[in-house]
Scaffold this active site. Structure first.
Site, short mmCIF file in Angstrom:
data_model
loop_
_atom_site.label_atom_id
_atom_site.label_comp_id
_atom_site.label_asym_id
_atom_site.label_seq_id
_atom_site.Cartn_x
_atom_site.Cartn_y
_atom_site.Cartn_z
CB SER A 103 37.27 42.75 40.88
OG SER A 103 36.47 43.89 40.76
CG ASP A 246 36.92 48.08 41.93
OD1 ASP A 246 37.64 48.91 41.33
OD2 ASP A 246 36.43 47.09 41.36
CG ASP A 250 36.96 47.35 37.07
OD1 ASP A 250 36.69 47.39 38.29
OD2 ASP A 250 36.77 46.33 36.37
#
Length: 455
Positions: A103, A246, A250
């Site tokens: 992430s 990011d 998401d």
């Protein structure tokens, strides 16, 4: 039986598996997690995607090997943003899905996000501890036996994904705006180029080439240092707004036409009324750190505000429970019933274009009433020796107000409010402060921070 080491066990977080790669998050550990996940689901058809990090190919191949060892059929979707993988799980009626990604974490980290049927998140309260337990009982594969690639043809969902957006938004009716889209060399550009191909106006790609070393900016859009180049580009292009994604795309964050950052709760407050206009009385979910701007905007538009504890997995679950139309989290996750109650970081871009069209105002003008009434400061993270003791000390220092507990404490006063809660991912307390008088939020933040530094 080879038990997990303490370092390996620590990569099992509240929402996913995440840590430094390849040590302790090694291909061998990824294989064990894959096998455990397949066992938990009982096999079936499991979709797998990965991000652009340098360790992702090896981890994805090993994870796929573990899935197959657990009698699962692996469907390889290759390089894909996380929200597009969750779309594929729902669209293709898979039994589960996973994305190898860390992430917004730094380049040296990696991880694995997992979902079950209908893209329901697998996290601390819905099966992740079970995956951890199973993985700890599974012996790693023999040395040299780890697969180096994912077997089988790679699947392409670009056309289906684009059709989904066209079914939700009347793209030909969007205004011809100039928008700068900063993917930060993450996964944002992988689908944006195709999904936004027919959007009117001038969409300017920035840092679209996937590069796991993040050569141009860090992958966290909430870090002010990562917005500098986008702000300069917006001003140079005289753009209507800009967007940052990011690392796994998401989450998204908006910067207005004047270069002003738009906190995610303000974005929720701006987009919620038009969702309620489409469905009067709609329920809107938001996390408890969010500005009062959100529930007040929702009520004013005739909707029902639903506050939830912090964490995208908790908000997704609440979205399903409430059959909510829309939701937003302060971290930049935005959730949509149309997306299966999951997050989507491309759809807010189109909806913001609609909002600007329907209002006839620039984004800075839309945000001005919020900025002049709700004064917030960036979330502050502080390490303390005793989280529970620190919470009690801060609460005692500010008597009165309405206090809600459960996920830390949220205390409301007539002219200010704060939330103090333990992080779900790090050994810190996170503090958010909002005031309704200019300058007060900064003073209260500093007062609370001083107390915590001595707690």
């Amino acid at each position: 039986m080879a038990m997990l080491t303490a370092a390996e066990s620590q990569v099992f977080k509240a929402y996913d598996v995440r840590g430094a790669a390849p040590d302790p998050l090694s291909p061998a550990l990824a294989w064990r997690v894959g096998r455990a996940f397949a066992d938990q689901l009982g096999g079936g058809r499991i979709g797998l995607a990965r991000d652009m990090r340098t360790t992702s190919p090896a981890l994805a191949a090993a994870f796929a090997g573990g899935l197959r060892e657990g009698k699962a059929e692996v469907l390889d979707y290759g390089l894909l943003p996380t929200d597009a993988m969750w779309f594929a799980v729902r669209r293709h009626r898979l039994d589960g899905g996973a994305v190898v990604t860390a992430s917004h974490n730094p380049a040296g980290d990696n991880g694995i996000k997992m979902v079950g049927r209908d893209a329901a998140p697998v996290f601390a309260e819905t099966g992740l501890p079970d995956v951890h337990r199973r993985a700890s009982r599974i012996d790693p594969p023999a040395e040299g036996a780890l697969p180096r690639r994912i077997v089988g043809a790679q699947r392409d969902i670009a056309a289906e994904y684009r059709a989904f957006f066209e079914s939700v938004v009347e793209i030909p009716k969007l205004p011809a705006l100039t928008v700068v889209l900063d993917a930060g060399n993450g996964m944002g550009g992988v689908m944006a180029e195709q999904v936004f191909a027919s959007v009117p106006g001038r969409l300017i790609p920035m840092n679209y080439a996937p590069d796991g070393t993040f050569p141009n900016r860090g992958p966290n859009p909430m870090d002010p240092a990562n917005r500098t180049a986008l702000i300069a580009r917006i001003r140079r292009e005289r753009a209507d707004f800009g967007v940052l994604w990011d690392g796994d795309a998401d989450r998204c964050a908006f910067v207005d036409d004047q270069g002003g950052f738009l906190p995610a709760d303000f974005t929720t407050a701006l987009l919620a009324p038009q969702e309620i206009a489409r469905e009067p009385g709609a329920r809107i979910v938001f996390d408890l750190r969010s500005s009062r701007a959100v529930p007040e905007a929702v009520r004013s538009a005739g909707g029902v505000p639903c506050a939830e504890r912090v964490g995208h997995a908790y908000l997704k679950r609440r979205m399903r429970q409430e059959d909510a139309r829309f939701g937003g989290e302060l971290s930049g996750h935005f959730f949509f019933r149309a997306a299966g109650y999951a997050d989507n970081a491309l759809l807010p871009v189109l909806l913001m274009m609609e909002r600007i069209r329907d209002s006839g105002l620039a984004l800075a003008e839309l945000a001005a009433p919020l900025r002049s009434r709700y004064f917030t400061v960036d979330e502050l993270s502080l390490r303390v020796r005793d989280s529970d003791g620190a919470l009690e000390t801060v609460r005692a220092a500010f008597p009165g107000g309405t206090c809600e507990s459960g996920d830390g404490i949220t205390v409301d006063f007539p002219d200010w409010r704060f939330t103090l809660r333990p992080s779900n991912t790090e050994p810190v307390l996170r503090l958010t402060v909002e005031a309704f008088i200019s300058g007060l939020a900064e003073r209260r933040r500093d007062e609370i921070a001083a107390i915590l530094r001595t707690a």
